[in-house]
Design an enzyme around this catalytic site. Structure first.
Site, PDB file in Angstrom:
ATOM      1  N   LYS A 181     -39.362 -26.575 -59.357  1.00  0.00           N
ATOM      2  CA  LYS A 181     -39.919 -26.508 -60.706  1.00  0.00           C
ATOM      3  C   LYS A 181     -40.606 -25.173 -60.955  1.00  0.00           C
ATOM      4  CE  LYS A 181     -42.362 -30.136 -59.871  1.00  0.00           C
ATOM      5  NZ  LYS A 181     -43.229 -31.339 -59.923  1.00  0.00           N
ATOM      6  N   THR A 214     -51.693 -30.377 -69.929  1.00  0.00           N
ATOM      7  CA  THR A 214     -50.478 -30.595 -69.139  1.00  0.00           C
ATOM      8  C   THR A 214     -50.717 -31.507 -67.933  1.00  0.00           C
ATOM      9  OG1 THR A 214     -50.929 -28.595 -67.835  1.00  0.00           O
ATOM     10  CG2 THR A 214     -49.556 -28.340 -69.801  1.00  0.00           C
ATOM     11  N   GLY A 216     -50.603 -34.273 -65.376  1.00  0.00           N
ATOM     12  CA  GLY A 216     -49.629 -35.319 -65.101  1.00  0.00           C
ATOM     13  C   GLY A 216     -48.183 -34.927 -65.318  1.00  0.00           C
ATOM     14  N   THR A 217     -47.933 -33.642 -65.593  1.00  0.00           N
ATOM     15  CA  THR A 217     -46.563 -33.216 -65.884  1.00  0.00           C
ATOM     16  C   THR A 217     -45.620 -33.496 -64.718  1.00  0.00           C
ATOM     17  OG1 THR A 217     -47.451 -31.457 -67.279  1.00  0.00           O
ATOM     18  CG2 THR A 217     -45.144 -31.288 -66.657  1.00  0.00           C
ATOM     19  N   GLY A 218     -46.031 -33.151 -63.503  1.00  0.00           N
ATOM     20  CA  GLY A 218     -45.172 -33.345 -62.335  1.00  0.00           C
ATOM     21  C   GLY A 218     -44.897 -34.812 -62.050  1.00  0.00           C
ATOM     22  N   CYS A 219     -45.942 -35.640 -62.138  1.00  0.00           N
ATOM     23  CA  CYS A 219     -45.777 -37.080 -61.944  1.00  0.00           C
ATOM     24  C   CYS A 219     -44.803 -37.644 -62.972  1.00  0.00           C
ATOM     25  CB  CYS A 219     -47.118 -37.799 -62.100  1.00  0.00           C
ATOM     26  SG  CYS A 219     -48.405 -37.289 -60.966  1.00  0.00           S
TER      27      CYS A 219
END
Length: 275
Positions: A181, A214, A216-219
């Site tokens: 990412k 942003t 929590g974007t990865g979760c």
């Protein structure tokens, strides 16, 4: 009132930590599953005391408690996809990997939560090694951010070519596919991810959303990938659909609290109330 046949509803399991602020972890995962009309189940690995500004406490659950949650869900309900997030300790990571094997869990999306997108280390060296050597080799898709990809590949990531090289090197750990990412990258690499599945090396781009909210974007991305896999999408399509979902959720991110707010997981409801 009609009753929906449970056999027609896909089920996903998130194995992750609880975020008391509701922006990431189990809470974000379950909202993401619900958005995709996938029934969400959970196994909590740790409980955090956090808000939009900081994390003040983290308590790991006993390994037996984590295992019991996974077994309870899988042996009764069954799951079509699994997403892992914050596993925190080497013991929990090893136990989760064992459950994946024993229960023959498919469509495993591993968000290798080791380092935040700002570079803050979140787990110790033993846990990192266990994640890398024991769990990632079982992954259908692994989704490292820039700093996690650097640790897993042993490369420094500054350019698109660096990201491509890291994706190929991480693939050698055994995961079926890797998504490096670019959220932590600079300049025109923001919003650019690199996909490698042993055959296709793809550069995936989405629009950059200018927001500081942003959390929590990865979760959310990993959970959306798992949800789409549960719905029957192939791996690359699941990733592309998940990226589109997260991009829109960022457009409707929530300016709550005094720090970094979360993405708008339920953006259709927010759209209805937007003038």
């Amino acid at each position: 009132m009609s009753v929906i046949d449970k056999s027609s509803v896909p089920v996903a399991l998130t194995i992750a930590g609880s975020d008391s602020g509701g922006g990431a972890g189990i809470q974000a995962d379950l909202r993401t599953f619900a958005f995709h009309c996938v029934h969400g189940t959970s196994a909590i690995t740790c409980v955090t005391a956090q808000n939009t500004v900081l994390v003040t406490r983290v308590d790991a659950l006993p390994v037996d408690a984590v295992v019991a949650q996974i077994e309870a869900v899988v042996t009764d309900i069954g799951v079509q996809a699994v997403k892992t997030g914050m596993l925190l300790t080497a013991e929990i990571i090893a136990a989760v990997a064992q459950q994946v094997e024993v229960l023959k869990l498919n469509n495993l999306v591993v968000d290798p939560v080791m380092v935040s997108r700002t570079g803050a280390v979140l787990i110790n060296d033993e846990a990192m090694a266990t994640l890398q050597n024991v769990l990632i080799p079982k992954a259908t898709i692994v989704t490292p951010n820039r700093y996690e990809a650097q640790l897993l590949s042993g490369l420094q990531l500054h350019t698109l070519d660096d990201m491509r090289a890291a994706a190929q090197r991480i693939h050698q750990l055994g995961a079926k596919a890797v998504l490096v990412k670019g959220g932590g990258m600079q300049g025109n690499l923001r919003g650019v991810d690199v996909w490698f599945d042993g055959h296709k090396l793809e550069t995936l781009k989405t629009a950059v959303v200018d927001t500081s909210n942003t959390h929590g974007t990865g979760c959310t991305l990993a959970a959306a990938i798992a949800a789409n896999l549960a719905l029957g999408c192939d791996r690359l399509s699941a990733v592309q659909k998940a990226k589109d979902y997260v991009t829109t959720a960022l457009r409707y991110s929530l300016a709550i609290g005094q720090g970094q707010g979360p993405v708008g997981h339920f953006f259709p409801l927010l759209q209805e109330n937007t003038p």
